[in-house]
Design an enzyme around this catalytic site. Sequence first.
Site, PDB file in Angstrom:
ATOM      1  N   SER A 240       0.823  -1.217   0.000  1.00 54.74           N
ATOM      2  CA  SER A 240       0.000   0.000   0.000  1.00 54.74           C
ATOM      3  C   SER A 240       0.855   1.265   0.000  1.00 54.74           C
ATOM      4  CB  SER A 240      -0.896   0.026   1.232  1.00 54.74           C
ATOM      5  OG  SER A 240      -1.630  -1.164   1.319  1.00 54.74           O
ATOM      6  N   GLU A 241       0.290   2.304  -0.603  1.00 58.26           N
ATOM      7  CA  GLU A 241       0.976   3.600  -0.652  1.00 58.26           C
ATOM      8  C   GLU A 241      -0.007   4.694  -0.250  1.00 58.26           C
ATOM      9  OE1 GLU A 241       3.383   4.283  -4.075  1.00 58.26           O
ATOM     10  OE2 GLU A 241       4.372   2.323  -3.848  1.00 58.26           O
TER      11      GLU A 241
ATOM     12  N   GLY B 284      -4.673   1.836  -1.062  1.00 57.49           N
ATOM     13  CA  GLY B 284      -4.360   0.422  -0.847  1.00 57.49           C
ATOM     14  C   GLY B 284      -5.317  -0.504  -1.577  1.00 57.49           C
TER      15      GLY B 284
ATOM     16  N   GLN C 205     -35.174 -15.611  26.617  1.00 59.97           N
ATOM     17  CA  GLN C 205     -35.142 -15.936  25.188  1.00 59.97           C
ATOM     18  C   GLN C 205     -34.375 -14.873  24.385  1.00 59.97           C
ATOM     19  OE1 GLN C 205     -38.803 -15.850  22.789  1.00 59.97           O
ATOM     20  NE2 GLN C 205     -38.448 -18.000  22.436  1.00 59.97           N
TER      21      GLN C 205
ATOM     22  N   GLN D 178     -22.439  -7.033  24.564  1.00 59.66           N
ATOM     23  CA  GLN D 178     -23.738  -6.549  25.032  1.00 59.66           C
ATOM     24  C   GLN D 178     -24.275  -7.427  26.165  1.00 59.66           C
ATOM     25  OE1 GLN D 178     -24.914  -3.770  23.789  1.00 59.66           O
ATOM     26  NE2 GLN D 178     -26.920  -3.708  24.750  1.00 59.66           N
TER      27      GLN D 178
ATOM     28  N   GLY E 296     -23.143  -6.678  29.641  1.00 62.31           N
ATOM     29  CA  GLY E 296     -23.486  -5.401  30.279  1.00 62.31           C
ATOM     30  C   GLY E 296     -22.228  -4.569  30.511  1.00 62.31           C
ATOM     31  N   GLY E 297     -22.231  -3.814  31.611  1.00 62.89           N
ATOM     32  CA  GLY E 297     -21.134  -2.870  31.884  1.00 62.89           C
ATOM     33  C   GLY E 297     -19.778  -3.543  31.994  1.00 62.89           C
TER      34      GLY E 297
ATOM     35  N   GLU F 288      -6.012  -5.802   4.165  1.00 63.62           N
ATOM     36  CA  GLU F 288      -5.951  -6.892   3.174  1.00 63.62           C
ATOM     37  C   GLU F 288      -7.190  -6.912   2.284  1.00 63.62           C
ATOM     38  OE1 GLU F 288      -3.796 -10.199   3.981  1.00 63.62           O
ATOM     39  OE2 GLU F 288      -2.574  -9.106   5.406  1.00 63.62           O
TER      40      GLU F 288
ATOM     41  N   SER G 237     -13.945  -4.533   2.987  1.00 66.68           N
ATOM     42  CA  SER G 237     -15.153  -5.296   2.633  1.00 66.68           C
ATOM     43  C   SER G 237     -15.669  -4.926   1.238  1.00 66.68           C
ATOM     44  CB  SER G 237     -16.242  -5.040   3.679  1.00 66.68           C
ATOM     45  OG  SER G 237     -15.830  -5.584   4.906  1.00 66.68           O
TER      46      SER G 237
HETATM   47  C1  LIG Z   1      -3.563  -1.252  10.676  1.00 64.86           C
HETATM   48  C2  LIG Z   1      -3.245  -1.443   9.238  1.00 64.86           C
HETATM   49  C3  LIG Z   1      -2.225  -2.295   8.863  1.00 64.86           C
HETATM   50  C4  LIG Z   1      -1.917  -2.464   7.494  1.00 64.86           C
HETATM   51  N1  LIG Z   1      -0.836  -3.237   7.140  1.00 64.86           N
HETATM   52  C5  LIG Z   1      -0.424  -3.251   5.845  1.00 64.86           C
HETATM   53  C6  LIG Z   1       0.800  -3.897   5.468  1.00 64.86           C
HETATM   54  O1  LIG Z   1       1.504  -4.459   6.307  1.00 64.86           O
HETATM   55  N2  LIG Z   1       1.188  -3.823   4.166  1.00 64.86           N
HETATM   56  C7  LIG Z   1       0.453  -3.168   3.213  1.00 64.86           C
HETATM   57  O2  LIG Z   1       0.873  -3.137   2.063  1.00 64.86           O
HETATM   58  N3  LIG Z   1      -0.717  -2.564   3.544  1.00 64.86           N
HETATM   59  C8  LIG Z   1      -1.163  -2.581   4.824  1.00 64.86           C
HETATM   60  N4  LIG Z   1      -2.335  -1.938   5.162  1.00 64.86           N
HETATM   61  C9  LIG Z   1      -3.105  -1.262   4.127  1.00 64.86           C
HETATM   62  C10 LIG Z   1      -4.500  -1.812   3.909  1.00 64.86           C
HETATM   63  O3  LIG Z   1      -4.448  -2.996   3.186  1.00 64.86           O
HETATM   64  C11 LIG Z   1      -5.302  -0.689   3.236  1.00 64.86           C
HETATM   65  O4  LIG Z   1      -5.575   0.288   4.216  1.00 64.86           O
HETATM   66  C12 LIG Z   1      -6.565  -1.174   2.605  1.00 64.86           C
HETATM   67  O5  LIG Z   1      -6.276  -2.006   1.521  1.00 64.86           O
HETATM   68  C13 LIG Z   1      -7.431   0.013   2.139  1.00 64.86           C
HETATM   69  O6  LIG Z   1      -6.670   0.937   1.415  1.00 64.86           O
HETATM   70  P1  LIG Z   1      -6.775   2.489   1.772  1.00 64.86           P
HETATM   71  O7  LIG Z   1      -6.606   2.650   3.231  1.00 64.86           O
HETATM   72  O8  LIG Z   1      -5.820   3.226   0.913  1.00 64.86           O
HETATM   73  O9  LIG Z   1      -8.240   2.907   1.404  1.00 64.86           O
HETATM   74  P2  LIG Z   1      -8.766   3.325  -0.052  1.00 64.86           P
HETATM   75  O10 LIG Z   1      -8.215   2.434  -1.078  1.00 64.86           O
HETATM   76  O11 LIG Z   1      -8.548   4.779  -0.208  1.00 64.86           O
HETATM   77  O12 LIG Z   1     -10.321   3.069   0.124  1.00 64.86           O
HETATM   78  C14 LIG Z   1     -11.127   3.898   0.981  1.00 64.86           C
HETATM   79  C15 LIG Z   1     -12.494   3.266   1.164  1.00 64.86           C
HETATM   80  O13 LIG Z   1     -13.160   3.218  -0.094  1.00 64.86           O
HETATM   81  C16 LIG Z   1     -13.591   1.901  -0.374  1.00 64.86           C
HETATM   82  N5  LIG Z   1     -13.448   1.658  -1.806  1.00 64.86           N
HETATM   83  C17 LIG Z   1     -12.308   1.629  -2.531  1.00 64.86           C
HETATM   84  N6  LIG Z   1     -12.571   1.370  -3.826  1.00 64.86           N
HETATM   85  C18 LIG Z   1     -13.924   1.209  -3.919  1.00 64.86           C
HETATM   86  C19 LIG Z   1     -14.822   0.923  -4.976  1.00 64.86           C
HETATM   87  N7  LIG Z   1     -14.359   0.703  -6.206  1.00 64.86           N
HETATM   88  N8  LIG Z   1     -16.136   0.844  -4.714  1.00 64.86           N
HETATM   89  C20 LIG Z   1     -16.601   1.048  -3.470  1.00 64.86           C
HETATM   90  N9  LIG Z   1     -15.803   1.324  -2.414  1.00 64.86           N
HETATM   91  C21 LIG Z   1     -14.485   1.406  -2.639  1.00 64.86           C
HETATM   92  C22 LIG Z   1     -12.663   1.005   0.432  1.00 64.86           C
HETATM   93  O14 LIG Z   1     -13.263  -0.213   0.707  1.00 64.86           O
HETATM   94  C23 LIG Z   1     -12.444   1.827   1.682  1.00 64.86           C
HETATM   95  O15 LIG Z   1     -13.516   1.603   2.564  1.00 64.86           O
HETATM   96  C24 LIG Z   1      -2.658  -1.788   6.509  1.00 64.86           C
HETATM   97  C25 LIG Z   1      -3.708  -0.920   6.909  1.00 64.86           C
HETATM   98  C26 LIG Z   1      -3.993  -0.734   8.243  1.00 64.86           C
HETATM   99  C27 LIG Z   1      -5.092   0.241   8.620  1.00 64.86           C
END
Ligand SMILES: Cc1cc2nc3c(=O)[nH]c(=O)nc-3n(C[C@H](O)[C@H](O)[C@H](O)COP(=O)(O)OP(=O)(O)OC[C@H]3O[C@@H](n4cnc5c(N)ncnc54)[C@H](O)[C@@H]3O)c2cc1C
Length: 396
Positions: A144-145, A149, A294, A351, A354-355, A378, A381
Amino acid sequence: MTSIEAPAWRMAYGDSPPEELGLLLSTIRTFLTRELWPLEQEAMSQGLPAVPRDLLEPLRKKAKAAGMWCFGTPTEWGGLGLGPMEMALVLEEASRHTFSLPDAGDGVFGYDPPNILLGGSEAQRQRYLANAVENGEQWFMGISEPTGGSDPARAIRTRAVRGDGGWVLNGRKMWTSRIDQADHGVLFARTSQDGRDGITAFIIDLPADGLSWRRIDVIRDHHTNEVLLEDVFVPESQLLGEVGKGFQLAQRWLNQGRLKIATQSVGAAQLALDMACEYVPKRETFGAPLSSRQGIQWMLADCDVELRAARGLILHAAGLLAAGRDPRHETSVAKLYATEAAYRVVDQTMQVHGGIGLTRDMPYEHWLRALRVNRIVEGASEVQRMVIARDLLSPR
Ligand SMILES: Cc1cc2nc3c(=O)[nH]c(=O)nc-3n(C[C@H](O)[C@H](O)[C@H](O)COP(=O)(O)OP(=O)(O)OC[C@H]3O[C@@H](n4cnc5c(N)ncnc54)[C@H](O)[C@@H]3O)c2cc1C
């Protein structure tokens, strides 16, 4: 509770599970309950974000000596060599604890080196794999950059340019977990403008001149990092796979990583449910135990259904992986459902407490924070839904 004999187990093997695997699962259960849980309980009651590493070290030694080490790495490199189906069961069991959801057993069972290293050159396998297993090394993965990601094929801007005897890397990586604890990692950089065919993987040894990082805290107990690469030289021998084939490697790694996250989420949530089932008969309100209501019973029943469904999806994807098929669709289904279901289960079981469920010395808030992160890392959703829909709608 005896969920070892129950859901995961039966779903995979019916009534006659392999004896050795059964023994491994119950040994992991006993080890975690006797050795790790007391340390986690103490750390939680002191408000620490993790069990101090020096306290985990003796446990790591014990686990390694007992053969509970690097479950998924082939035996020739010192691991246990479990296949995808066995891994799904063992990883779930090893995730029945509080902290460090990305690390089964808080890392006491070692760390499997990234699966894509197995496809490296013979020299790379010899150089890295046995050492990684022997020393329990953590590896980082830099995909990721800051540009995003979800769509790395377009977002990767870090450039690798051929130089004298190797490559020179410049750019910025975001969310690179573990880099501050790792000696090595795999970093993906652009070697041409050919979209996903323009990405290449490199093995990075640390420390590396020109490579620095900054810690980023997030809501889960484990932090992550931002990485800066300024003229980082990587020798030709550190190229992983072929030039321009890095994206395929990233996908292979993600397939496994997504299943792992799904499995660990189910492991933690199953423990949350087990704890809730133990709690409700003991807690009385309005003159009767909560377990007689229930409303409470149905909450617990729904949690059970969700976890069984998640487990079934994981085992289905694992089965395809074991059969050498491409389980991209099924892995996305499992990751999406399991992480969302586990989050709901922890919320519901919190839930019913409770507290008391909201207090810092109960694991629920740790799980809730970690599972919230699992719905994004990774492949969030939405990205899993995209993969699934793309496959559904593609011409057959
Ligand atoms: C705690 C943590 C650890 C991580 N560790 C690593 C690691 O070790 N190595 C690594 O490479 N990466 C790592 N990541 C990166 C992680 O995989 C990304 O944060 C993730 O893939 C989402 O990318 P983004 O944050 O740039 O969000 P974005 O790509 O900007 O997306 C933002 C939101 O828009 C939604 N979205 C994007 N495209 C669409 C679409 N076409 N339609 C509808 N919705 C969309 C996404 O689901 C997300 O909810 C880590 C992230 C976190 C938070």
